[in-house]
Design an enzyme around this catalytic site. Structure first.
Site, PDB file in Angstrom:
ATOM      1  CG  ASP A   1      16.533  21.745  17.581  1.00 47.19           C
ATOM      2  OD1 ASP A   1      16.349  22.074  18.795  1.00 47.19           O
ATOM      3  OD2 ASP A   1      17.377  20.427  17.338  1.00 47.19           O
ATOM      4  CB  SER A   2      20.260  23.030  19.455  1.00 52.36           C
ATOM      5  OG  SER A   2      19.650  21.702  19.938  1.00 52.36           O
TER       6      SER A   2
ATOM      7  CB  CYS B   1      15.188  24.337  20.535  1.00 47.85           C
ATOM      8  SG  CYS B   1      16.768  24.105  21.448  1.00 47.85           S
TER       9      CYS B   1
ATOM     10  CD  GLU C   1      22.607  17.424  16.738  1.00 53.67           C
ATOM     11  OE1 GLU C   1      23.285  17.818  15.649  1.00 53.67           O
ATOM     12  OE2 GLU C   1      21.221  17.897  16.824  1.00 53.67           O
TER      13      GLU C   1
ATOM     14  CG  HIS D   1      18.276  16.500  19.889  1.00 57.95           C
ATOM     15  ND1 HIS D   1      18.006  17.884  20.363  1.00 57.95           N
ATOM     16  CD2 HIS D   1      19.095  16.424  19.033  1.00 57.95           C
ATOM     17  CE1 HIS D   1      18.944  18.463  19.351  1.00 57.95           C
ATOM     18  NE2 HIS D   1      19.644  17.680  18.842  1.00 57.95           N
TER      19      HIS D   1
ATOM     20  CB  CYS E   1      15.322  17.340  25.007  1.00 52.22           C
ATOM     21  SG  CYS E   1      16.600  17.651  23.794  1.00 52.22           S
TER      22      CYS E   1
END
Lengths: 271, 271
Positions: B10-11, B73, B152, B186, B184
């Site tokens: 994932d990013s 992701c 993040e 996240h 997404c």
């Protein structure tokens, strides 16, 4: 994307419970179905014979140029899935893994019942598959040899069926399972009767519905799904080795459709 | 059966929402996770750069001998899934097909919302995927570039997050969607806030949960599932290109686990 049909094979009409889910979840897809009612039930037959019959059905549909094969029969999946998968170059899906996975997900008390034909139950394939995934689960298996003939003879709503189901499942009631796998694709036609005997606290797992989620995943994975932009309507074809009339009666009731073309076919060994 | 781990990339920390589902649904499996927090967010980056970064993450985990790769992701799936899948010899799974399939299944009014990064939304991949399966569905897409940085920086429970989510989603409220894809990985960390804004009649689709059902299907299909009879416990390893401390804080809260080993790594292009 592929305009080709998905093939479904079963010992008789049981696989129609899987087809019903396919029509619902995958409305763009064409379906070719072959039921071997003339030689049904497969349950009491030796494994080698089931493997041979499954190959005959597979070869019949391969000649119709299908893009994927669903062995919509637990007995045939137990006996022949790995052999067929190794021998053909299209994806082949059975009904045992999806049913097992769903049962594990649903069970809270770790006691799962499995009912099926003699062939399926004696193969221990459900017990093996479930315990591979979670060996804390207790699997209680029982064969129900009288169920398939009730369905094939279109008696699944009868008072005889009610009596047979109640008597057969009696020993299972004291086993405290909270989840029961209908380990034969014929059984969902008996599910109101089965649910009635097992009571409302037991979740019945219809492997057909679970199998179609798997079919959908693999269609995407292998880029085989039909596009909804395609203007050609999906086309379904039904073949039986038995009586097309009896097959149509059951299929039209079960699939709630009155436009089914059912063709009688003969199967021969492909040597 | 395979003792090897499943790789997740994932990013940043978003893919942990997919890992959480993997730990729940596939307790026998070992997980290796790599988050590229140092270069997060991927959303605003050009597609070629996302493809390059995804290859760097993939190569890092391939050297650890993983048996399957999950691109956890959406931005990386949209940009690189097909390229990566064509270039490696293990199964590679993205998050977009499973999320799309689940949304179609849930939506009753045929109006599905999708929120994601700029990269994902501009690629139109959800719209394309959903309309391929059912072109009667209206897909309303919106990018939410402020969401990933909130997660993040471990601020996903803050009052700032609440305000940003409410303001960002405002235009979506008049679109009458009954299903909203969290496009997404996240975003599930913000899902209480998102649900609160959208109201109780909108179903949020967490593509992570759906993706793990697909992973489970493919582990079985390719005979890669770990056996529960194996005495060795599953082993999880976490790698980040960013701050291991920040990663641990988020991961331990989200995965409800206090025994995570997080290693800092540097990624280099594999020429």
């Amino acid at each position: 994307m592929s305009k080709k049909a998905i093939g479904f094979i079963d010992s008789g009409v049981g696989g129609l419970t899987v087809v019903k889910q396919a029509m619902k979840q995958l409305p763009n897809e064409s379906i070719y179905y072959l039921g071997d009612s003339a030689r049904c039930p497969y349950g009491p037959r030796p494994q080698e014979e089931v493997v041979q019959f499954t190959w005959e059905m597979t070869n019949f549909l391969l000649e119709k140029d299908i893009k994927m094969l669903v062995i919509a029969c637990n007995t045939a999946t137990a006996a022949a899935l790995e052999t067929i998968r190794a021998g053909v170059d299209i994806p082949v899906i059975g009904v045992i893994n999806p049913g097992s996975r769903a049962a594990i997900k649903h069970s809270k008390n770790h006691r799962i019942g499995v009912i099926g034909t003699k062939g399926t139950i004696n193969s221990n394939v459900y017990k093996h598959t479930i315990k591979e995934k979670d060996n804390t689960i207790e699997v209680i298996s029982m064969s129900c040899p009288k169920f398939v003939p009730l369905v094939e003879s279109n008696q699944f709503n009868s008072s005889i069926a009610k009596k047979v189901v109640a008597e057969t499942l009696q020993p299972l009631l004291k086993e405290s399972v909270d989840t029961l796998i209908l380990g034969c694709t014929h059984y969902p036609l008996l599910s109101p009767l089965i649910q009635n005997v097992m009571g409302p606290n037991v979740t019945l797992i219809d492997s057909g519905a679970e199998t179609i989620s798997e079919v959908s995943t693999l269609l995407d994975y292998f880029h085989l799904a039909e596009s909804s932009h395609n203007k050609t309507a999906s086309e379904h074809k039904f073949y039986t080795t038995g009586s097309p009339k009896l097959f149509s009666e059951i299929a039209e009731t079960w699939l709630e459709s009155s436009h089914l073309t059912v063709e009688k076919v003969n199967l021969q060994t492909n040597d």
